[in-house]
Design a protein around this motif. Structure first.
Motif, PDB file in Angstrom:
ATOM      1  N   ALA A   9     -21.033  48.284 -12.630  1.00  0.00           N
ATOM      2  CA  ALA A   9     -22.186  47.886 -11.807  1.00  0.00           C
ATOM      3  C   ALA A   9     -22.627  49.031 -10.901  1.00  0.00           C
ATOM      4  O   ALA A   9     -23.829  49.248 -10.685  1.00  0.00           O
ATOM      5  CB  ALA A   9     -21.841  46.652 -10.983  1.00  0.00           C
ATOM      6  N   GLN A  10     -21.663  49.760 -10.360  1.00  0.00           N
ATOM      7  CA  GLN A  10     -21.993  50.896  -9.504  1.00  0.00           C
ATOM      8  C   GLN A  10     -22.655  52.003 -10.318  1.00  0.00           C
ATOM      9  O   GLN A  10     -23.670  52.579  -9.906  1.00  0.00           O
ATOM     10  CB  GLN A  10     -20.726  51.428  -8.821  1.00  0.00           C
ATOM     11  N   TRP A  11     -22.104  52.310 -11.483  1.00  0.00           N
ATOM     12  CA  TRP A  11     -22.657  53.364 -12.333  1.00  0.00           C
ATOM     13  C   TRP A  11     -24.086  53.019 -12.766  1.00  0.00           C
ATOM     14  O   TRP A  11     -24.955  53.889 -12.841  1.00  0.00           O
ATOM     15  CB  TRP A  11     -21.761  53.580 -13.544  1.00  0.00           C
ATOM     16  N   GLN A  12     -24.333  51.730 -13.005  1.00  0.00           N
ATOM     17  CA  GLN A  12     -25.659  51.317 -13.463  1.00  0.00           C
ATOM     18  C   GLN A  12     -26.728  51.424 -12.384  1.00  0.00           C
ATOM     19  O   GLN A  12     -27.917  51.278 -12.676  1.00  0.00           O
ATOM     20  CB  GLN A  12     -25.591  49.881 -14.009  1.00  0.00           C
ATOM     21  N   LEU A  13     -26.333  51.708 -11.144  1.00  0.00           N
ATOM     22  CA  LEU A  13     -27.313  51.958 -10.087  1.00  0.00           C
ATOM     23  C   LEU A  13     -28.028  53.284 -10.290  1.00  0.00           C
ATOM     24  O   LEU A  13     -29.024  53.566  -9.617  1.00  0.00           O
ATOM     25  CB  LEU A  13     -26.628  51.951  -8.712  1.00  0.00           C
ATOM     26  N   ALA A  54     -28.024  57.702 -10.850  1.00  0.00           N
ATOM     27  CA  ALA A  54     -27.543  58.842 -10.074  1.00  0.00           C
ATOM     28  C   ALA A  54     -27.928  58.729  -8.605  1.00  0.00           C
ATOM     29  O   ALA A  54     -27.140  59.052  -7.712  1.00  0.00           O
ATOM     30  CB  ALA A  54     -28.076  60.138 -10.670  1.00  0.00           C
ATOM     31  N   THR A  55     -29.130  58.247  -8.324  1.00  0.00           N
ATOM     32  CA  THR A  55     -29.580  58.152  -6.934  1.00  0.00           C
ATOM     33  C   THR A  55     -28.873  57.032  -6.180  1.00  0.00           C
ATOM     34  O   THR A  55     -28.900  57.012  -4.948  1.00  0.00           O
ATOM     35  CB  THR A  55     -31.099  57.922  -6.871  1.00  0.00           C
ATOM     36  N   GLY A  56     -28.231  56.111  -6.903  1.00  0.00           N
ATOM     37  CA  GLY A  56     -27.541  54.998  -6.258  1.00  0.00           C
ATOM     38  C   GLY A  56     -26.085  55.269  -5.938  1.00  0.00           C
ATOM     39  O   GLY A  56     -25.387  54.383  -5.414  1.00  0.00           O
ATOM     40  N   GLN A  57     -25.617  56.498  -6.198  1.00  0.00           N
ATOM     41  CA  GLN A  57     -24.205  56.805  -5.996  1.00  0.00           C
ATOM     42  C   GLN A  57     -23.887  57.338  -4.602  1.00  0.00           C
ATOM     43  O   GLN A  57     -22.713  57.504  -4.250  1.00  0.00           O
ATOM     44  CB  GLN A  57     -23.731  57.823  -7.043  1.00  0.00           C
ATOM     45  N   GLY A  93     -14.515  67.888 -10.260  1.00  0.00           N
ATOM     46  CA  GLY A  93     -14.361  67.923 -11.712  1.00  0.00           C
ATOM     47  C   GLY A  93     -14.134  66.554 -12.316  1.00  0.00           C
ATOM     48  O   GLY A  93     -13.578  66.432 -13.410  1.00  0.00           O
ATOM     49  N   MET A  94     -14.588  65.501 -11.623  1.00  0.00           N
ATOM     50  CA  MET A  94     -14.391  64.131 -12.107  1.00  0.00           C
ATOM     51  C   MET A  94     -15.705  63.512 -12.607  1.00  0.00           C
ATOM     52  O   MET A  94     -15.902  62.305 -12.553  1.00  0.00           O
ATOM     53  CB  MET A  94     -13.772  63.275 -11.001  1.00  0.00           C
ATOM     54  N   LEU A  95     -16.574  64.365 -13.112  1.00  0.00           N
ATOM     55  CA  LEU A  95     -17.830  63.917 -13.701  1.00  0.00           C
ATOM     56  C   LEU A  95     -18.104  64.795 -14.911  1.00  0.00           C
ATOM     57  O   LEU A  95     -18.162  66.019 -14.801  1.00  0.00           O
ATOM     58  CB  LEU A  95     -18.962  64.056 -12.677  1.00  0.00           C
ATOM     59  N   TRP A  96     -18.229  64.165 -16.091  1.00  0.00           N
ATOM     60  CA  TRP A  96     -18.589  64.955 -17.270  1.00  0.00           C
ATOM     61  C   TRP A  96     -20.035  65.451 -17.094  1.00  0.00           C
ATOM     62  O   TRP A  96     -20.293  66.619 -17.027  1.00  0.00           O
ATOM     63  CB  TRP A  96     -18.455  64.099 -18.530  1.00  0.00           C
ATOM     64  N   ASN A  97     -20.957  64.538 -17.061  1.00  0.00           N
ATOM     65  CA  ASN A  97     -22.344  64.753 -16.673  1.00  0.00           C
ATOM     66  C   ASN A  97     -22.878  63.356 -16.391  1.00  0.00           C
ATOM     67  O   ASN A  97     -22.181  62.363 -16.623  1.00  0.00           O
ATOM     68  CB  ASN A  97     -23.152  65.476 -17.764  1.00  0.00           C
ATOM     69  N   TRP A  98     -24.104  63.262 -15.860  1.00  0.00           N
ATOM     70  CA  TRP A  98     -24.524  61.923 -15.449  1.00  0.00           C
ATOM     71  C   TRP A  98     -24.635  60.956 -16.623  1.00  0.00           C
ATOM     72  O   TRP A  98     -24.270  59.788 -16.528  1.00  0.00           O
ATOM     73  CB  TRP A  98     -25.830  61.945 -14.646  1.00  0.00           C
TER      74      TRP A  98
END
Length: 266
Positions: A128-132, A134-137, A148-153
């Motif tokens: 649910a958080q991810w579905q907000l 990039a601007t919702g994070q 280094g805990m993000l592959w890409n958006w």
């Protein structure tokens, strides 16, 4: 005379006990405090040492771990009376990192005073958080990217990362391994953990408990699902597990890694 003294002492003890209980109850009923979740990484019965320590699995593979990181999220605390306190979601994302002190102790503030007996948290970022988007994070997106805990958006967050080198009876020269969980295809691989405290965490205006959580990394490969790194070293260049059928199995193992060792109330 002795009987009178005994009665006086008994009255004084009873009065002190009632006063202490009253004070204790008053502290519980009002105000707030802090609680710290301390994540202490281990491998089996040994405290984890990065780079040099050889860690043996049930498949006789020897791992030298260089990186341990995982996202802790969505913290929920439960009181002895069953009352549940959900930590504000916008403040409830942390990155555990064995290489830094800041990545091991997470202080939660404005916790209602009370006796807490249980904690629940997620490993990863909930869908649910991810579905907000990039601007919702909020600030966490940049924090995850820097760690280094993000592959890409589009691919999303890495929920758990374990890296290093390994040898086995058939892999005699050390080769690298990487285990990363996160969203892969139709598998989101977010998981939640619920832990009971061995003793109550007494949150008060003047008491800030520290909950010492052991993370047993051996469970990644030796949990309910047995994973053999050698089986993934198909090219001879190392074992890279970042998707496929193994990842949901490893995610199930992640949920078994954690236990509360003790609680400090000071």
């Amino acid at each position: 005379m002795k009987k009178i003294l005994y009665k006086v002492v008994a009255i004084l003890v009873l009065t002190a006990t009632i006063s202490a209980c009253s004070s204790d109850n008053d502290d519980q009923a009002s105000g707030s405090g802090k609680i710290t979740l301390e994540f202490d990484n281990a491998f089996g019965s040994n405290d984890l040492i990065l780079q040099t320590q050889g860690n043996k699995t049930s498949n006789n593979e020897i791992l030298k771990i260089t990186t341990v990181k995982y996202i802790v999220s969505n913290v929920v605390l439960t009181k002895a009376d069953g009352t549940i306190f959900t930590y504000p979601k916008e403040k409830s994302y942390f990155i555990a990192d064995e290489s830094t002190k800041a990545g091991q102790d997470f202080e939660l503030s404005d916790i209602p005073a009370g006796d807490y007996v249980k904690v629940k948290f997620g490993i990863g970022v909930d869908k649910a958080q991810w579905q907000l988007g990039a601007t919702g994070q909020g600030d966490f997106l940049a924090q995850a990217q820097a760690a280094g805990m993000l592959w890409n958006w589009t691919a999303g967050y890495k929920f758990f990362a374990l890296e290093g080198n390994f040898t086995s009876p058939t892999v005699t020269t050390a080769v690298p391994f990487m285990i990363h969980t996160g969203q892969t295809g139709t598998d989101y691989n977010y998981t939640e953990v619920t832990l009971d405290f061995p003793t109550k965490a007494l949150v008060r205006t003047n008491i800030n408990p520290d909950v010492h959580i052991i993370t047993d990394l051996s469970k990644i490969l030796d949990g309910p699902n047995k994973i053999k790194l050698t089986d993934y070293n198909t090219s001879g260049m190392g074992a890279m597990i970042m998707g496929g059928a193994a990842l949901p199995l490893i995610t199930a193992n992640v949920a078994t890694m954690f236990r509360v060792d003790h609680v400090h109330n000071d």
